[in-house]
Design a protein around this motif. Structure first.
Motif, PDB file in Angstrom:
ATOM      1  N   HIS A   1       0.506   0.894 -11.231  1.00  0.00           N
ATOM      2  CA  HIS A   1      -0.799   1.381 -11.688  1.00  0.00           C
ATOM      3  C   HIS A   1      -1.242   2.638 -10.940  1.00  0.00           C
ATOM      4  O   HIS A   1      -2.418   2.812 -10.627  1.00  0.00           O
ATOM      5  CB  HIS A   1      -1.855   0.279 -11.574  1.00  0.00           C
TER       6      HIS A   1
ATOM      7  N   LYS B   1      -3.756   2.761  -8.090  1.00  0.00           N
ATOM      8  CA  LYS B   1      -5.132   2.298  -8.244  1.00  0.00           C
ATOM      9  C   LYS B   1      -5.239   0.841  -7.776  1.00  0.00           C
ATOM     10  O   LYS B   1      -4.333   0.042  -7.989  1.00  0.00           O
ATOM     11  CB  LYS B   1      -5.579   2.411  -9.700  1.00  0.00           C
TER      12      LYS B   1
ATOM     13  N   ASN C   1      -8.637  -5.349  -4.314  1.00  0.00           N
ATOM     14  CA  ASN C   1      -8.242  -4.208  -3.489  1.00  0.00           C
ATOM     15  C   ASN C   1      -6.782  -4.330  -3.047  1.00  0.00           C
ATOM     16  O   ASN C   1      -6.435  -4.074  -1.897  1.00  0.00           O
ATOM     17  CB  ASN C   1      -9.152  -4.036  -2.270  1.00  0.00           C
TER      18      ASN C   1
ATOM     19  N   TYR D   1      -2.663  -3.199  -3.930  1.00  0.00           N
ATOM     20  CA  TYR D   1      -2.007  -1.986  -4.419  1.00  0.00           C
ATOM     21  C   TYR D   1      -0.533  -2.224  -4.738  1.00  0.00           C
ATOM     22  O   TYR D   1       0.166  -2.963  -4.050  1.00  0.00           O
ATOM     23  CB  TYR D   1      -2.090  -0.878  -3.361  1.00  0.00           C
TER      24      TYR D   1
ATOM     25  N   ARG E   1       0.839   4.172  -2.619  1.00  0.00           N
ATOM     26  CA  ARG E   1       1.227   5.077  -3.712  1.00  0.00           C
ATOM     27  C   ARG E   1       2.712   5.038  -4.075  1.00  0.00           C
ATOM     28  O   ARG E   1       3.068   5.250  -5.229  1.00  0.00           O
ATOM     29  CB  ARG E   1       0.862   6.522  -3.347  1.00  0.00           C
TER      30      ARG E   1
ATOM     31  N   GLN F   1      -7.857  -7.534 -13.888  1.00  0.00           N
ATOM     32  CA  GLN F   1      -7.377  -6.467 -12.996  1.00  0.00           C
ATOM     33  C   GLN F   1      -6.672  -7.086 -11.787  1.00  0.00           C
ATOM     34  O   GLN F   1      -6.893  -6.708 -10.637  1.00  0.00           O
ATOM     35  CB  GLN F   1      -8.508  -5.550 -12.557  1.00  0.00           C
TER      36      GLN F   1
ATOM     37  N   TYR G   1      -4.200  -6.192 -16.701  1.00  0.00           N
ATOM     38  CA  TYR G   1      -4.829  -4.902 -16.404  1.00  0.00           C
ATOM     39  C   TYR G   1      -5.165  -4.220 -17.731  1.00  0.00           C
ATOM     40  O   TYR G   1      -4.384  -4.277 -18.685  1.00  0.00           O
ATOM     41  CB  TYR G   1      -3.889  -4.008 -15.594  1.00  0.00           C
TER      42      TYR G   1
END
Length: 517
Positions: free
Chosen positions: A74, A77, A82, A84, A114, A243, A301
Protein backbone atom coordinates in the motif's frame (compact mmCIF):
# COMPACT_ATOMS: atom_id res chain seq x y z
CA UNK A 1 20.72 -13.91 14.93
CA UNK A 2 21.02 -10.17 14.44
CA UNK A 3 23.29 -9.15 11.58
CA UNK A 4 24.77 -5.71 11.27
CA UNK A 5 23.66 -3.79 8.20
CA UNK A 6 27.16 -3.76 6.71
CA UNK A 7 27.51 -7.53 7.06
CA UNK A 8 24.10 -8.11 5.51
CA UNK A 9 24.95 -5.75 2.67
CA UNK A 10 28.12 -7.73 1.96
CA UNK A 11 26.14 -10.96 2.01
CA UNK A 12 23.67 -9.56 -0.50
CA UNK A 13 26.53 -8.30 -2.67
CA UNK A 14 27.96 -11.82 -2.73
CA UNK A 15 24.56 -13.22 -3.70
CA UNK A 16 24.22 -10.69 -6.51
CA UNK A 17 27.73 -11.53 -7.71
CA UNK A 18 26.85 -15.21 -7.80
CA UNK A 19 23.67 -14.47 -9.74
CA UNK A 20 25.69 -12.30 -12.12
CA UNK A 21 28.09 -15.16 -12.84
CA UNK A 22 25.23 -17.60 -13.31
CA UNK A 23 23.45 -15.24 -15.69
CA UNK A 24 26.64 -14.72 -17.70
CA UNK A 25 27.24 -18.46 -18.04
CA UNK A 26 23.64 -19.11 -19.01
CA UNK A 27 23.11 -16.26 -21.45
CA UNK A 28 26.51 -15.06 -22.53
CA UNK A 29 25.42 -11.52 -21.64
CA UNK A 30 27.92 -9.14 -20.04
CA UNK A 31 27.71 -8.35 -16.32
CA UNK A 32 26.05 -4.99 -17.02
CA UNK A 33 22.99 -6.90 -18.28
CA UNK A 34 22.42 -8.49 -14.86
CA UNK A 35 19.73 -6.11 -13.47
CA UNK A 36 17.13 -8.44 -15.02
CA UNK A 37 18.43 -11.31 -12.89
CA UNK A 38 18.62 -9.09 -9.82
CA UNK A 39 15.09 -7.73 -10.11
CA UNK A 40 13.14 -10.76 -11.39
CA UNK A 41 10.60 -11.97 -8.80
CA UNK A 42 11.68 -9.43 -6.15
CA UNK A 43 9.07 -10.47 -3.57
CA UNK A 44 9.85 -14.17 -3.87
CA UNK A 45 13.52 -13.29 -3.54
CA UNK A 46 12.79 -11.15 -0.47
CA UNK A 47 10.93 -14.00 1.24
CA UNK A 48 13.71 -16.46 0.41
CA UNK A 49 16.47 -14.13 1.63
CA UNK A 50 14.65 -13.22 4.84
CA UNK A 51 13.90 -16.89 5.51
CA UNK A 52 17.55 -17.81 5.15
CA UNK A 53 18.81 -14.91 7.23
CA UNK A 54 16.51 -15.42 10.20
CA UNK A 55 15.68 -19.11 10.00
CA UNK A 56 11.94 -18.59 9.55
CA UNK A 57 10.26 -21.07 7.15
CA UNK A 58 9.72 -19.25 3.86
CA UNK A 59 6.12 -20.42 3.43
CA UNK A 60 5.20 -19.43 6.97
CA UNK A 61 6.65 -15.97 6.37
CA UNK A 62 4.69 -15.60 3.13
CA UNK A 63 1.48 -16.83 4.81
CA UNK A 64 1.84 -14.22 7.57
CA UNK A 65 2.35 -11.51 4.94
CA UNK A 66 -0.62 -12.73 2.93
CA UNK A 67 -2.85 -12.70 5.99
CA UNK A 68 -1.74 -9.20 6.93
CA UNK A 69 -1.83 -7.45 3.58
CA UNK A 70 -2.54 -9.82 0.67
CA UNK A 71 1.14 -9.07 -0.05
CA UNK A 72 0.36 -5.43 -0.88
CA UNK A 73 2.52 -2.78 0.81
CA UNK A 74 0.00 0.00 0.00
CA UNK A 75 2.80 2.37 -1.01
CA UNK A 76 3.93 2.84 2.58
CA UNK A 77 0.54 4.08 3.81
CA UNK A 78 -0.42 3.00 7.34
CA UNK A 79 -3.26 0.72 8.32
CA UNK A 80 -5.89 1.67 10.88
CA UNK A 81 -3.54 0.31 13.58
CA UNK A 82 -0.58 2.28 12.18
CA UNK A 83 0.99 -0.80 10.61
CA UNK A 84 3.09 -0.71 7.45
CA UNK A 85 3.96 -2.84 4.49
CA UNK A 86 3.48 -6.44 3.46
CA UNK A 87 4.32 -7.68 6.97
CA UNK A 88 2.29 -4.96 8.76
CA UNK A 89 5.09 -3.75 11.00
CA UNK A 90 3.20 -1.67 13.52
CA UNK A 91 3.94 1.31 15.70
CA UNK A 92 1.24 1.83 18.33
CA UNK A 93 1.19 1.74 22.12
CA UNK A 94 0.73 -2.05 22.35
CA UNK A 95 2.45 -3.24 19.16
CA UNK A 96 5.96 -1.92 18.52
CA UNK A 97 6.97 -4.42 15.85
CA UNK A 98 8.24 -1.61 13.60
CA UNK A 99 10.65 -0.40 16.25
CA UNK A 100 11.63 -3.97 17.13
CA UNK A 101 12.35 -4.73 13.46
CA UNK A 102 14.54 -1.63 13.22
CA UNK A 103 16.47 -2.72 16.31
CA UNK A 104 16.95 -6.28 15.05
CA UNK A 105 17.86 -5.54 11.42
CA UNK A 106 19.63 -2.20 11.61
CA UNK A 107 17.25 -0.82 8.96
CA UNK A 108 15.68 2.57 9.57
CA UNK A 109 12.00 2.80 10.43
CA UNK A 110 11.46 4.84 7.25
CA UNK A 111 13.03 2.10 5.12
CA UNK A 112 11.00 -0.60 6.86
CA UNK A 113 7.81 1.34 6.15
CA UNK A 114 8.45 1.98 2.46
CA UNK A 115 10.72 -0.75 1.12
CA UNK A 116 9.10 -4.16 0.65
CA UNK A 117 12.36 -6.12 0.86
CA UNK A 118 13.30 -4.41 4.12
CA UNK A 119 9.77 -4.84 5.44
CA UNK A 120 9.77 -8.59 4.80
CA UNK A 121 13.20 -8.87 6.40
CA UNK A 122 11.87 -6.96 9.42
CA UNK A 123 8.88 -9.28 9.70
CA UNK A 124 11.17 -12.30 9.68
CA UNK A 125 13.37 -10.76 12.36
CA UNK A 126 10.40 -10.11 14.64
CA UNK A 127 9.05 -13.63 14.15
CA UNK A 128 12.47 -15.10 14.95
CA UNK A 129 12.67 -12.92 18.05
CA UNK A 130 9.36 -14.38 19.25
CA UNK A 131 10.61 -17.90 18.48
CA UNK A 132 13.75 -17.30 20.51
CA UNK A 133 11.72 -15.94 23.42
CA UNK A 134 9.64 -19.14 23.30
CA UNK A 135 12.80 -21.26 23.31
CA UNK A 136 12.46 -22.88 19.86
CA UNK A 137 15.67 -24.67 18.96
CA UNK A 138 17.08 -25.18 15.45
CA UNK A 139 15.20 -28.43 14.85
CA UNK A 140 11.90 -26.93 16.02
CA UNK A 141 12.39 -23.88 13.84
CA UNK A 142 12.56 -26.15 10.79
CA UNK A 143 9.09 -27.51 11.65
CA UNK A 144 6.42 -25.03 10.57
CA UNK A 145 3.96 -26.45 13.13
CA UNK A 146 6.19 -25.37 16.01
CA UNK A 147 5.82 -21.72 14.99
CA UNK A 148 2.13 -21.37 15.96
CA UNK A 149 2.76 -19.63 19.33
CA UNK A 150 5.30 -17.29 17.71
CA UNK A 151 2.76 -16.37 15.03
CA UNK A 152 0.16 -15.72 17.74
CA UNK A 153 2.63 -13.39 19.47
CA UNK A 154 3.31 -11.58 16.18
CA UNK A 155 -0.35 -10.46 16.25
CA UNK A 156 0.32 -8.51 19.49
CA UNK A 157 -3.10 -9.74 20.61
CA UNK A 158 -4.20 -11.86 23.55
CA UNK A 159 -6.58 -14.74 24.02
CA UNK A 160 -9.07 -15.53 21.25
CA UNK A 161 -7.90 -12.63 19.07
CA UNK A 162 -4.36 -14.08 19.00
CA UNK A 163 -5.76 -17.52 18.22
CA UNK A 164 -7.89 -16.07 15.41
CA UNK A 165 -4.76 -14.57 13.91
CA UNK A 166 -2.61 -17.68 14.12
CA UNK A 167 -5.45 -19.91 12.93
CA UNK A 168 -5.82 -17.77 9.82
CA UNK A 169 -2.11 -18.08 8.99
CA UNK A 170 -2.18 -21.86 9.39
CA UNK A 171 -5.33 -22.04 7.28
CA UNK A 172 -3.41 -20.32 4.47
CA UNK A 173 -0.62 -22.88 4.92
CA UNK A 174 -3.11 -25.75 4.80
CA UNK A 175 -5.06 -24.47 1.80
CA UNK A 176 -2.15 -22.86 -0.05
CA UNK A 177 -1.80 -19.34 -1.44
CA UNK A 178 -1.52 -18.08 -5.00
CA UNK A 179 -1.18 -14.32 -5.22
CA UNK A 180 -0.27 -12.04 -8.12
CA UNK A 181 1.51 -8.99 -6.77
CA UNK A 182 2.67 -5.68 -8.21
CA UNK A 183 4.55 -6.18 -11.46
CA UNK A 184 2.75 -9.43 -12.26
CA UNK A 185 4.95 -11.59 -10.04
CA UNK A 186 3.25 -14.70 -8.66
CA UNK A 187 3.88 -15.72 -5.06
CA UNK A 188 2.94 -19.30 -4.21
CA UNK A 189 2.58 -21.16 -0.94
CA UNK A 190 1.86 -24.83 -1.64
CA UNK A 191 -0.83 -26.51 0.45
CA UNK A 192 0.27 -29.06 3.02
CA UNK A 193 -1.11 -30.91 6.06
CA UNK A 194 -0.70 -28.85 9.22
CA UNK A 195 -0.91 -29.84 12.88
CA UNK A 196 0.08 -26.71 14.78
CA UNK A 197 1.60 -27.10 18.22
CA UNK A 198 -0.44 -24.46 19.98
CA UNK A 199 1.34 -24.53 23.30
CA UNK A 200 0.39 -21.54 25.46
CA UNK A 201 -2.28 -20.48 22.96
CA UNK A 202 -4.27 -23.72 23.22
CA UNK A 203 -6.32 -22.52 26.19
CA UNK A 204 -7.23 -19.36 24.26
CA UNK A 205 -8.44 -21.22 21.20
CA UNK A 206 -11.97 -21.51 22.60
CA UNK A 207 -14.36 -19.07 21.00
CA UNK A 208 -17.56 -17.96 22.68
CA UNK A 209 -20.69 -17.70 20.56
CA UNK A 210 -22.41 -14.37 19.98
CA UNK A 211 -25.63 -13.92 21.90
CA UNK A 212 -27.00 -11.50 19.29
CA UNK A 213 -26.10 -13.39 16.11
CA UNK A 214 -25.55 -17.11 16.78
CA UNK A 215 -23.40 -17.78 13.72
CA UNK A 216 -20.84 -15.20 14.90
CA UNK A 217 -17.93 -15.65 17.30
CA UNK A 218 -17.73 -13.39 20.35
CA UNK A 219 -14.42 -11.60 20.99
CA UNK A 220 -15.24 -8.49 23.07
CA UNK A 221 -13.73 -5.07 22.56
CA UNK A 222 -11.99 -3.22 25.39
CA UNK A 223 -14.64 -1.71 27.67
CA UNK A 224 -13.27 1.81 27.13
CA UNK A 225 -13.77 1.62 23.36
CA UNK A 226 -17.58 1.65 23.37
CA UNK A 227 -20.48 2.92 25.48
CA UNK A 228 -22.91 0.68 27.31
CA UNK A 229 -26.52 1.24 26.14
CA UNK A 230 -27.79 3.64 23.45
CA UNK A 231 -29.31 7.11 23.29
CA UNK A 232 -31.31 6.44 20.11
CA UNK A 233 -33.17 3.64 18.39
CA UNK A 234 -31.27 1.62 15.79
CA UNK A 235 -32.40 2.71 12.32
CA UNK A 236 -29.39 2.07 10.06
CA UNK A 237 -26.47 -0.22 9.26
CA UNK A 238 -23.08 1.30 8.47
CA UNK A 239 -20.73 -0.56 6.12
CA UNK A 240 -16.98 -0.17 6.76
CA UNK A 241 -13.65 -1.43 5.46
CA UNK A 242 -11.12 -2.25 8.19
CA UNK A 243 -7.94 -0.93 6.54
CA UNK A 244 -6.25 -3.93 8.08
CA UNK A 245 -6.60 -7.65 8.60
CA UNK A 246 -9.54 -9.42 10.22
CA UNK A 247 -7.80 -10.62 13.37
CA UNK A 248 -5.67 -7.49 13.52
CA UNK A 249 -8.77 -5.29 13.51
CA UNK A 250 -10.47 -7.33 16.22
CA UNK A 251 -7.29 -7.00 18.25
CA UNK A 252 -7.30 -3.25 17.60
CA UNK A 253 -10.74 -2.97 19.24
CA UNK A 254 -9.14 -4.54 22.34
CA UNK A 255 -6.39 -1.92 22.39
CA UNK A 256 -7.16 0.77 25.02
CA UNK A 257 -5.43 3.41 22.90
CA UNK A 258 -7.46 2.80 19.73
CA UNK A 259 -10.74 4.45 20.84
CA UNK A 260 -12.58 2.54 18.09
CA UNK A 261 -14.77 -0.54 17.85
CA UNK A 262 -17.39 -2.14 15.66
CA UNK A 263 -20.28 -4.43 16.40
CA UNK A 264 -19.24 -6.98 13.78
CA UNK A 265 -16.22 -7.77 11.62
CA UNK A 266 -16.30 -10.05 8.57
CA UNK A 267 -13.38 -12.05 7.17
CA UNK A 268 -12.57 -11.80 3.48
CA UNK A 269 -11.59 -15.39 2.72
CA UNK A 270 -14.67 -17.20 3.99
CA UNK A 271 -17.10 -14.65 5.43
CA UNK A 272 -16.53 -15.63 9.06
CA UNK A 273 -18.18 -13.16 11.46
CA UNK A 274 -16.92 -11.98 14.84
CA UNK A 275 -18.93 -9.73 17.15
CA UNK A 276 -17.03 -7.38 19.46
CA UNK A 277 -19.76 -5.07 20.83
CA UNK A 278 -23.31 -6.07 21.79
CA UNK A 279 -26.03 -4.56 19.60
CA UNK A 280 -27.64 -2.96 22.66
CA UNK A 281 -24.46 -0.95 23.17
CA UNK A 282 -22.92 1.93 21.19
CA UNK A 283 -19.79 1.01 19.25
CA UNK A 284 -17.43 3.81 18.19
CA UNK A 285 -17.35 3.39 14.43
CA UNK A 286 -19.13 6.22 12.60
CA UNK A 287 -19.16 9.39 14.67
CA UNK A 288 -22.50 11.15 14.42
CA UNK A 289 -24.58 8.01 13.81
CA UNK A 290 -23.00 5.73 16.42
CA UNK A 291 -26.04 5.80 18.70
CA UNK A 292 -28.50 4.92 15.95
CA UNK A 293 -26.56 2.33 13.97
CA UNK A 294 -24.92 -1.08 13.90
CA UNK A 295 -21.41 -1.03 12.42
CA UNK A 296 -20.13 -3.86 10.22
CA UNK A 297 -16.42 -3.86 9.37
CA UNK A 298 -15.14 -5.81 6.36
CA UNK A 299 -11.58 -7.06 6.23
CA UNK A 300 -9.49 -5.30 3.61
CA UNK A 301 -8.32 -2.01 2.15
CA UNK A 302 -10.41 0.44 0.13
CA UNK A 303 -7.86 0.56 -2.71
CA UNK A 304 -7.74 -3.22 -3.26
CA UNK A 305 -10.89 -4.90 -4.65
CA UNK A 306 -9.43 -8.40 -4.10
CA UNK A 307 -10.54 -8.29 -0.46
CA UNK A 308 -14.25 -7.99 -1.36
CA UNK A 309 -15.01 -11.67 -1.98
CA UNK A 310 -18.34 -13.26 -2.74
CA UNK A 311 -18.14 -15.13 0.58
CA UNK A 312 -17.76 -11.80 2.36
CA UNK A 313 -20.65 -10.14 0.48
CA UNK A 314 -23.02 -13.02 1.17
CA UNK A 315 -22.08 -13.33 4.83
CA UNK A 316 -22.43 -9.58 5.35
CA UNK A 317 -25.74 -9.48 3.49
CA UNK A 318 -27.13 -12.27 5.68
CA UNK A 319 -26.15 -10.28 8.78
CA UNK A 320 -27.66 -7.05 7.43
CA UNK A 321 -30.93 -8.83 6.55
CA UNK A 322 -31.01 -10.18 10.09
CA UNK A 323 -30.46 -6.68 11.53
CA UNK A 324 -33.04 -5.11 9.21
CA UNK A 325 -35.65 -7.62 10.35
CA UNK A 326 -34.79 -7.23 14.05
CA UNK A 327 -34.86 -3.41 14.08
CA UNK A 328 -37.33 -2.72 11.24
CA UNK A 329 -34.62 -0.94 9.25
CA UNK A 330 -35.71 -0.09 5.68
CA UNK A 331 -33.49 -1.91 3.21
CA UNK A 332 -32.62 1.11 1.13
CA UNK A 333 -29.57 3.28 0.61
CA UNK A 334 -30.78 5.90 3.05
CA UNK A 335 -30.57 3.36 5.88
CA UNK A 336 -27.88 0.94 4.66
CA UNK A 337 -25.01 3.38 4.25
CA UNK A 338 -21.25 3.50 3.91
CA UNK A 339 -19.03 5.09 6.53
CA UNK A 340 -18.33 7.87 4.02
CA UNK A 341 -22.04 8.69 3.94
CA UNK A 342 -22.44 9.28 7.67
CA UNK A 343 -22.91 12.99 8.47
CA UNK A 344 -19.58 14.65 9.12
CA UNK A 345 -17.59 11.60 8.03
CA UNK A 346 -13.95 12.09 7.04
CA UNK A 347 -13.45 8.47 5.97
CA UNK A 348 -13.91 7.16 2.42
CA UNK A 349 -14.75 3.51 3.17
CA UNK A 350 -16.01 1.20 1.90
CA UNK A 351 -14.75 3.03 -1.19
CA UNK A 352 -15.37 2.73 -4.93
CA UNK A 353 -14.54 -0.99 -5.08
CA UNK A 354 -17.48 -1.97 -2.87
CA UNK A 355 -20.31 -3.22 -5.13
CA UNK A 356 -23.37 -1.54 -3.67
CA UNK A 357 -25.76 -2.80 -6.36
CA UNK A 358 -24.74 -6.42 -5.73
CA UNK A 359 -24.92 -5.97 -1.97
CA UNK A 360 -28.39 -4.42 -2.05
CA UNK A 361 -29.59 -7.23 -4.29
CA UNK A 362 -28.26 -9.77 -1.80
CA UNK A 363 -30.23 -8.18 1.05
CA UNK A 364 -33.35 -7.97 -1.16
CA UNK A 365 -33.18 -4.20 -0.85
CA UNK A 366 -33.57 -1.11 -2.99
CA UNK A 367 -30.24 -0.27 -4.68
CA UNK A 368 -31.32 3.33 -5.25
CA UNK A 369 -31.79 6.09 -2.72
CA UNK A 370 -35.35 5.10 -1.97
CA UNK A 371 -37.05 7.60 -4.26
CA UNK A 372 -35.97 10.20 -6.78
CA UNK A 373 -32.20 9.70 -6.36
CA UNK A 374 -31.88 13.28 -5.07
CA UNK A 375 -33.69 13.03 -1.73
CA UNK A 376 -31.84 11.89 1.41
CA UNK A 377 -32.56 12.30 5.14
CA UNK A 378 -29.12 13.93 5.47
CA UNK A 379 -26.64 15.25 2.92
CA UNK A 380 -23.10 14.25 3.81
CA UNK A 381 -19.87 15.75 2.53
CA UNK A 382 -18.83 14.21 -0.81
CA UNK A 383 -15.28 14.61 -2.07
CA UNK A 384 -12.52 12.94 -4.07
CA UNK A 385 -12.68 9.19 -3.41
CA UNK A 386 -16.32 9.21 -2.24
CA UNK A 387 -18.77 6.86 -3.88
CA UNK A 388 -22.44 5.94 -3.78
CA UNK A 389 -25.85 7.44 -4.47
CA UNK A 390 -25.07 10.86 -3.01
CA UNK A 391 -22.16 11.23 -5.42
CA UNK A 392 -24.54 10.24 -8.23
CA UNK A 393 -26.94 12.93 -6.98
CA UNK A 394 -24.15 15.53 -7.11
CA UNK A 395 -23.33 14.46 -10.66
CA UNK A 396 -26.99 14.61 -11.69
CA UNK A 397 -27.43 18.10 -10.25
CA UNK A 398 -24.22 19.40 -11.88
CA UNK A 399 -25.30 17.99 -15.23
CA UNK A 400 -28.67 19.73 -14.92
CA UNK A 401 -26.83 23.03 -14.35
CA UNK A 402 -24.65 22.49 -17.47
CA UNK A 403 -21.49 21.57 -15.57
CA UNK A 404 -19.82 18.39 -16.82
CA UNK A 405 -19.04 15.92 -14.00
CA UNK A 406 -18.41 13.05 -16.40
CA UNK A 407 -20.49 9.88 -16.34
CA UNK A 408 -23.13 9.74 -13.61
CA UNK A 409 -21.60 6.66 -12.00
CA UNK A 410 -21.50 7.49 -8.30
CA UNK A 411 -17.69 7.76 -8.27
CA UNK A 412 -16.19 11.10 -7.23
CA UNK A 413 -13.16 11.42 -9.49
CA UNK A 414 -11.12 14.24 -10.99
CA UNK A 415 -13.77 15.25 -13.56
CA UNK A 416 -16.48 15.52 -10.92
CA UNK A 417 -14.17 17.57 -8.69
CA UNK A 418 -13.43 20.00 -11.54
CA UNK A 419 -17.15 20.43 -12.22
CA UNK A 420 -17.83 21.06 -8.52
CA UNK A 421 -15.08 23.70 -8.42
CA UNK A 422 -16.49 25.46 -11.48
CA UNK A 423 -19.95 25.51 -9.87
CA UNK A 424 -18.49 26.80 -6.60
CA UNK A 425 -16.62 29.63 -8.33
CA UNK A 426 -19.81 30.66 -10.12
CA UNK A 427 -21.58 30.90 -6.73
CA UNK A 428 -18.64 32.67 -4.99
CA UNK A 429 -18.15 29.66 -2.73
CA UNK A 430 -14.81 28.31 -1.54
CA UNK A 431 -13.70 26.30 -4.60
CA UNK A 432 -12.28 23.33 -2.68
CA UNK A 433 -13.99 20.71 -4.85
CA UNK A 434 -15.78 19.13 -1.89
CA UNK A 435 -19.57 19.13 -1.62
CA UNK A 436 -20.32 20.20 1.94
CA UNK A 437 -23.48 21.86 3.36
CA UNK A 438 -23.08 25.16 1.45
CA UNK A 439 -22.44 23.55 -1.92
CA UNK A 440 -25.22 21.02 -1.35
CA UNK A 441 -27.63 23.85 -0.53
CA UNK A 442 -26.68 25.76 -3.67
CA UNK A 443 -26.90 22.66 -5.89
CA UNK A 444 -30.21 21.43 -4.51
CA UNK A 445 -31.93 24.82 -4.74
CA UNK A 446 -30.65 25.70 -8.24
CA UNK A 447 -33.37 26.45 -10.80
CA UNK A 448 -36.38 28.71 -11.08
CA UNK A 449 -37.30 30.99 -8.18
CA UNK A 450 -41.09 31.26 -7.88
CA UNK A 451 -42.69 32.72 -4.77
CA UNK A 452 -43.48 29.84 -2.44
CA UNK A 453 -45.66 29.89 0.66
CA UNK A 454 -48.13 27.72 2.53
CA UNK A 455 -50.35 25.96 0.00
CA UNK A 456 -47.71 25.91 -2.77
CA UNK A 457 -46.84 22.55 -4.29
CA UNK A 458 -44.78 20.94 -7.03
CA UNK A 459 -41.13 20.36 -7.96
CA UNK A 460 -39.99 23.80 -6.80
CA UNK A 461 -41.22 22.96 -3.29
CA UNK A 462 -39.28 19.68 -3.42
CA UNK A 463 -36.14 21.62 -4.39
CA UNK A 464 -36.75 23.94 -1.47
CA UNK A 465 -37.28 21.07 0.98
CA UNK A 466 -34.09 19.30 -0.11
CA UNK A 467 -32.09 22.53 0.10
CA UNK A 468 -33.42 23.27 3.58
CA UNK A 469 -32.43 19.75 4.69
CA UNK A 470 -28.86 20.46 3.56
CA UNK A 471 -28.76 24.02 4.92
CA UNK A 472 -30.22 23.26 8.35
CA UNK A 473 -28.57 19.86 8.83
CA UNK A 474 -31.83 18.17 9.75
CA UNK A 475 -34.43 16.35 7.71
CA UNK A 476 -37.23 18.34 6.12
CA UNK A 477 -39.74 15.96 4.57
CA UNK A 478 -39.68 16.10 0.77
CA UNK A 479 -43.24 15.69 -0.45
CA UNK A 480 -43.68 18.72 -2.73
CA UNK A 481 -46.30 20.21 -0.43
CA UNK A 482 -45.60 23.51 1.40
CA UNK A 483 -47.23 22.90 4.77
CA UNK A 484 -46.59 24.05 8.36
CA UNK A 485 -43.43 21.94 8.76
CA UNK A 486 -41.86 23.47 5.67
CA UNK A 487 -42.83 26.96 6.80
CA UNK A 488 -41.17 26.33 10.17
CA UNK A 489 -38.00 25.24 8.37
CA UNK A 490 -38.09 28.35 6.15
CA UNK A 491 -38.44 30.61 9.19
CA UNK A 492 -35.52 28.85 10.86
CA UNK A 493 -33.38 29.38 7.75
CA UNK A 494 -34.37 33.03 7.50
CA UNK A 495 -33.61 33.62 11.16
CA UNK A 496 -30.15 32.03 11.09
CA UNK A 497 -29.25 33.88 7.85
CA UNK A 498 -30.52 37.23 9.19
CA UNK A 499 -33.18 37.56 6.47
CA UNK A 500 -36.67 38.97 6.79
CA UNK A 501 -38.62 36.28 8.66
CA UNK A 502 -42.00 35.79 6.99
CA UNK A 503 -42.06 32.05 6.28
CA UNK A 504 -42.32 32.69 2.55
CA UNK A 505 -39.66 32.02 -0.07
CA UNK A 506 -39.20 35.13 -2.15
CA UNK A 507 -36.19 36.58 -4.01
CA UNK A 508 -34.02 37.19 -0.91
CA UNK A 509 -34.51 33.68 0.48
CA UNK A 510 -33.97 32.04 -2.91
CA UNK A 511 -30.79 34.08 -3.41
CA UNK A 512 -29.44 33.00 -0.03
CA UNK A 513 -30.21 29.34 -0.77
CA UNK A 514 -28.75 29.39 -4.29
CA UNK A 515 -25.57 31.05 -3.03
CA UNK A 516 -25.14 28.44 -0.33
CA UNK A 517 -25.69 30.82 2.56
Amino acid sequence: MRLRTAARTRARACAVAALTAAALLATGQPANAVPLADTADPMNRAFADASQEYGVPRDLLAAVGYGESRLNGHAGKPSQANGYGVMHLASNPTNRSLEKAAELTGESAAQLRRDTTANILGGAAVLRDHADALGLDAAERRDVNAWYPAVARYSAADGPAAALYADAVFTFLAEGVSATVTGGEEVLVPSRPVAPEKGEVSASDVYAQSEDYPSARWVPAYSGNFVVDRKAAVDKVVIHTTQGSYAGSISWYQNPSSKVSAHYTIRSSDGEVTQSVREKDTAWHAGSVNSSSVGIEHEGYVDDPAWYTEAMYRSSAALTKHLAARYAIPKDRSHIIGHSEAPGATHTDPGPNWDWNHYMELIDGDPGSGGDALTFPVYTTQQSGSSGPQVAAVQTLLTAQKYNPGTVDGLFGATTKSAVQAFQRARSLDADGAVGPKTWTALLSAGTTPLLKQGSSGDAVKRLQRALTAALGKTVGVDGSFGPTTETAVRSFQTTRKLGVDGQVGPATWTALQNGK
